[in-house]
Design an enzyme around this catalytic site. Sequence first.
Site, PDB file in Angstrom:
ATOM      1  N   VAL A 105      99.295 -44.012 -83.559  1.00 22.07           N
ATOM      2  CA  VAL A 105     100.552 -44.137 -82.612  1.00 22.07           C
ATOM      3  C   VAL A 105     101.194 -42.975 -82.158  1.00 22.07           C
ATOM      4  O   VAL A 105     101.216 -42.222 -81.173  1.00 22.07           O
ATOM      5  CB  VAL A 105     101.368 -45.239 -83.162  1.00 22.07           C
ATOM      6  N   CYS A 106     102.033 -42.299 -83.291  1.00 17.30           N
ATOM      7  CA  CYS A 106     102.704 -41.328 -82.964  1.00 17.30           C
ATOM      8  C   CYS A 106     102.107 -40.078 -82.821  1.00 17.30           C
ATOM      9  O   CYS A 106     102.661 -38.881 -82.696  1.00 17.30           O
ATOM     10  CB  CYS A 106     103.990 -41.088 -84.088  1.00 17.30           C
TER      11      CYS A 106
END
Length: 220
Positions: free
Chosen positions: A124-125
């Site tokens: 995700v990040c």
Amino acid sequence: MFDANQVSATPSPDLLTPDNAVVLFVDHQPQMFFGTGSGDRTAIINATVGLAKAARAFDVPVVLTTVAAESFSGPLLPQLAAVFPDAEVLDRTSMNAWEDQAVVDAVKATGRGKVVIAGLWTEVCLVLPVLSMLAQGYEVYVVTDASGGVSPQAHEHAVQRMTQGGAVPVTWVQVLLELQRDWARAETYGAVMEVVKEHAGAYGLGVVYAQTVIGAHAAG
């Protein structure tokens, strides 16, 4: 076409150097570590701090970011913050750090075209800003052992996705030694050896042994 007359003892422009790279740390925070299940979390912390000390040893600019530090994820990893006690930590609400103008501005301000990045979670990040930076022309190097996902599959698939998009997977020791590149560079040799001894496991023990038995300037 290959031309032997053009061959010389010259490093590739693809190599990371202290003058062309910036290191971006994304969301190394307690809550993010709690959800990390792709590998040993202590090892990820060690790799993250090793990478940070590598950047410090070569005076490579660093950008530190967190997400929802006060409302959910907690502060930046203390061991990482201790390496850069005076650095500003950029907190965001967006999962994609490259959608935060302050982060983009901080990376742009370094003038560097090669971004070395590590973060939690990989899927995700990390993958979101990596793909975003690649789309805008940056060369991106993902430090896989200083990053982690919620499962081995999540981490692996995210690394594959970033690699297919053009990112280069590396490890923190690879970054450290690529920045040094020549053991004759005395101005950074001592700092590199200290990072190796503290964070590079068996390699570090080998350096301790070599410097004890062979001498203080045993190389590599």
